[in-house]
Design a protein around this motif. Structure first.
Motif, PDB file in Angstrom:
ATOM      1  N   ASN A 192      35.460  36.491  43.347  1.00  0.00           N
ATOM      2  CA  ASN A 192      36.312  36.676  42.173  1.00  0.00           C
ATOM      3  C   ASN A 192      35.516  37.230  40.999  1.00  0.00           C
ATOM      4  O   ASN A 192      35.991  38.103  40.257  1.00  0.00           O
ATOM      5  CB  ASN A 192      36.954  35.345  41.789  1.00  0.00           C
ATOM      6  N   ASP A 193      34.278  36.734  40.823  1.00  0.00           N
ATOM      7  CA  ASP A 193      33.440  37.229  39.728  1.00  0.00           C
ATOM      8  C   ASP A 193      33.066  38.697  39.946  1.00  0.00           C
ATOM      9  O   ASP A 193      33.122  39.510  39.018  1.00  0.00           O
ATOM     10  CB  ASP A 193      32.175  36.382  39.621  1.00  0.00           C
ATOM     11  N   ARG A 194      32.684  39.026  41.171  1.00  0.00           N
ATOM     12  CA  ARG A 194      32.204  40.376  41.448  1.00  0.00           C
ATOM     13  C   ARG A 194      33.340  41.399  41.428  1.00  0.00           C
ATOM     14  O   ARG A 194      33.131  42.575  41.081  1.00  0.00           O
ATOM     15  CB  ARG A 194      31.499  40.401  42.800  1.00  0.00           C
ATOM     16  N   LEU A 195      34.528  40.951  41.783  1.00  0.00           N
ATOM     17  CA  LEU A 195      35.677  41.853  41.824  1.00  0.00           C
ATOM     18  C   LEU A 195      36.620  41.623  40.648  1.00  0.00           C
ATOM     19  O   LEU A 195      37.815  41.895  40.726  1.00  0.00           O
ATOM     20  CB  LEU A 195      36.439  41.682  43.144  1.00  0.00           C
ATOM     21  N   LYS A 196      36.060  41.114  39.547  1.00  0.00           N
ATOM     22  CA  LYS A 196      36.890  40.708  38.413  1.00  0.00           C
ATOM     23  C   LYS A 196      37.764  41.842  37.887  1.00  0.00           C
ATOM     24  O   LYS A 196      38.932  41.630  37.551  1.00  0.00           O
ATOM     25  CB  LYS A 196      36.010  40.179  37.285  1.00  0.00           C
ATOM     26  N   LYS A 197      37.225  43.050  37.827  1.00  0.00           N
ATOM     27  CA  LYS A 197      38.017  44.149  37.267  1.00  0.00           C
ATOM     28  C   LYS A 197      39.257  44.431  38.109  1.00  0.00           C
ATOM     29  O   LYS A 197      40.283  44.868  37.599  1.00  0.00           O
ATOM     30  CB  LYS A 197      37.170  45.408  37.133  1.00  0.00           C
ATOM     31  N   TYR A 198      39.161  44.162  39.414  1.00  0.00           N
ATOM     32  CA  TYR A 198      40.323  44.330  40.287  1.00  0.00           C
ATOM     33  C   TYR A 198      41.288  43.147  40.137  1.00  0.00           C
ATOM     34  O   TYR A 198      42.505  43.329  40.089  1.00  0.00           O
ATOM     35  CB  TYR A 198      39.881  44.461  41.741  1.00  0.00           C
ATOM     36  N   CYS A 199      40.715  41.943  40.080  1.00  0.00           N
ATOM     37  CA  CYS A 199      41.554  40.740  39.990  1.00  0.00           C
ATOM     38  C   CYS A 199      42.309  40.657  38.670  1.00  0.00           C
ATOM     39  O   CYS A 199      43.308  39.942  38.563  1.00  0.00           O
ATOM     40  CB  CYS A 199      40.704  39.484  40.180  1.00  0.00           C
ATOM     41  N   ASP A 200      41.837  41.383  37.657  1.00  0.00           N
ATOM     42  CA  ASP A 200      42.509  41.371  36.352  1.00  0.00           C
ATOM     43  C   ASP A 200      43.631  42.405  36.255  1.00  0.00           C
ATOM     44  O   ASP A 200      44.338  42.459  35.252  1.00  0.00           O
ATOM     45  CB  ASP A 200      41.492  41.637  35.237  1.00  0.00           C
ATOM     46  N   MET A 201      43.809  43.232  37.276  1.00  0.00           N
ATOM     47  CA  MET A 201      44.860  44.250  37.241  1.00  0.00           C
ATOM     48  C   MET A 201      46.237  43.604  37.419  1.00  0.00           C
ATOM     49  O   MET A 201      46.356  42.525  37.993  1.00  0.00           O
ATOM     50  CB  MET A 201      44.618  45.298  38.336  1.00  0.00           C
ATOM     51  N   SER A 202      47.258  44.281  36.922  1.00  0.00           N
ATOM     52  CA  SER A 202      48.623  43.743  37.013  1.00  0.00           C
ATOM     53  C   SER A 202      49.458  44.433  38.091  1.00  0.00           C
ATOM     54  O   SER A 202      50.276  43.803  38.749  1.00  0.00           O
ATOM     55  CB  SER A 202      49.330  43.849  35.659  1.00  0.00           C
ATOM     56  N   ASN A 203      49.304  45.721  38.262  1.00  0.00           N
ATOM     57  CA  ASN A 203      50.020  46.448  39.331  1.00  0.00           C
ATOM     58  C   ASN A 203      49.295  47.768  39.596  1.00  0.00           C
ATOM     59  O   ASN A 203      49.432  48.692  38.795  1.00  0.00           O
ATOM     60  CB  ASN A 203      51.471  46.737  38.940  1.00  0.00           C
ATOM     61  N   PRO A 204      48.507  47.797  40.667  1.00  0.00           N
ATOM     62  CA  PRO A 204      48.387  46.860  41.773  1.00  0.00           C
ATOM     63  C   PRO A 204      47.751  45.528  41.337  1.00  0.00           C
ATOM     64  O   PRO A 204      47.090  45.459  40.312  1.00  0.00           O
ATOM     65  CB  PRO A 204      47.471  47.582  42.765  1.00  0.00           C
ATOM     66  N   THR A 205      47.932  44.515  42.184  1.00  0.00           N
ATOM     67  CA  THR A 205      47.265  43.240  41.994  1.00  0.00           C
ATOM     68  C   THR A 205      46.288  43.021  43.145  1.00  0.00           C
ATOM     69  O   THR A 205      46.533  43.445  44.272  1.00  0.00           O
ATOM     70  CB  THR A 205      48.266  42.077  41.955  1.00  0.00           C
ATOM     71  N   VAL A 206      45.193  42.355  42.826  1.00  0.00           N
ATOM     72  CA  VAL A 206      44.207  41.980  43.843  1.00  0.00           C
ATOM     73  C   VAL A 206      43.908  40.498  43.648  1.00  0.00           C
ATOM     74  O   VAL A 206      43.545  40.075  42.542  1.00  0.00           O
ATOM     75  CB  VAL A 206      42.909  42.796  43.711  1.00  0.00           C
ATOM     76  N   ALA A 207      44.100  39.709  44.699  1.00  0.00           N
ATOM     77  CA  ALA A 207      43.935  38.259  44.559  1.00  0.00           C
ATOM     78  C   ALA A 207      43.202  37.682  45.761  1.00  0.00           C
ATOM     79  O   ALA A 207      43.491  38.041  46.898  1.00  0.00           O
ATOM     80  CB  ALA A 207      45.301  37.588  44.407  1.00  0.00           C
TER      81      ALA A 207
END
Length: 254
Positions: A192-207
């Motif tokens: 989650n820390d390393r992929l934070k920029k992706y996990c913070d997106m709204s659409n697309p979402t990455v979780a």
């Protein structure tokens, strides 16, 4: 369109059966871009079912109920919905004839509750049940939509695929596509820390989702049906970027 599933049945609450219906409906709603916000399970109690329906319509546009459509006194779902909408129930003569024929073909006497089982809300759209006795129905009033389905999974799954999805597709021109990646040997928090920029997106979402001995990364994107190819390309772009960060990533078919 925001949706809620209400599963009616005391047997679900006490753990007698596993609620596979909610999972099945959830996956199908996702496939046509309907946003599922809540799932509720309630026992066979008139007031509690009514309270659940009232609460649901205070927060969503579409309610889908399962269970409580049988011929016995504790099958109350239709009666609750009729009272909530101040609408009468009426026997679907065409469906009642089908029930009678099934009974006769099997050498049974028609039960006293068959008319109750064949009843639907007035001014509603009947949803055929190929694998059982009780029909479902779709009813709309003042922008509140409700789909009422039986509980047995064999009946419900056929009806969702053949009756519900074609119906709801008329109300939603969106689609939600997903891709799942599996990462092993790395803790969820570190990913989650390393992929934070992706996990913070709204659409697309990455979780990230912690699994047994691995972490699944779900990439999801919602958009118009006529833009499917671009949605797929965007999901694939993100997947490739994550693979560059974690080369041992494996794609999981869903």
């Amino acid at each position: 369109m925001k949706a809620e599933i209400i599963c009616v049945g005391t047997e679900l609450l006490v753990g007698d059966i596993v609620n596979t219906n909610a999972q099945y409906i959830s996956e199908k709603l996702t496939s046509i871009g309907v946003d599922l916000y809540y799932q509720t399970t309630v026992g066979d109690n008139f007031e509690r079912v009514k309270n659940c329906i009232e609460a649901a319509f205070n927060r969503v546009d579409l309610v889908i109920t399962t269970g409580g459509l049988g011929p016995t006194g504790d099958d109350i779902t239709k009666e609750v919905i009729a009272e909530y909408f101040n609408e009468e129930l009426e026997v679907s003569e065409s469906h009642y004839k089908e029930i009678v024929k099934i009974y006769e073909d099997r050498g049974y006497e028609v039960s006293e509750g068959s008319e109750k089982e064949a009843s639907i809300l007035k001014n509603s759209v009947l949803l055929k049940n190929q694998n059982g006795y009780a029909p479902g129905f779709f009813y709309e009033k003042e922008n509140k939509k409700i789909i009422v389905l039986p509980g047995p999974p064999k009946e419900l799954t056929w009806m969702v695929d053949n009756e519900v999805l074609p119906l709801l597709s008329k109300y939603s021109d969106s689609i939600l596509l997903m891709k799942t990646l599996e990462i092993t040997g790395v803790p969820e928090g570190e990913i989650n820390d390393r992929l934070k920029k992706y996990c913070d997106m709204s659409n697309p979402t990455v979780a990230p989702y912690a699994k047994n001995k691995c972490v699944h990364m779900r990439i999801a994107m919602k958009g118009p049906r006529n833009n499917i190819e671009n949605i797929k390309k965007e999901i694939e772009r993100i997947a490739e970027e994550i693979k560059n960060i974690y080369p041992h990533v494996v794609e999981i078919d869903k």
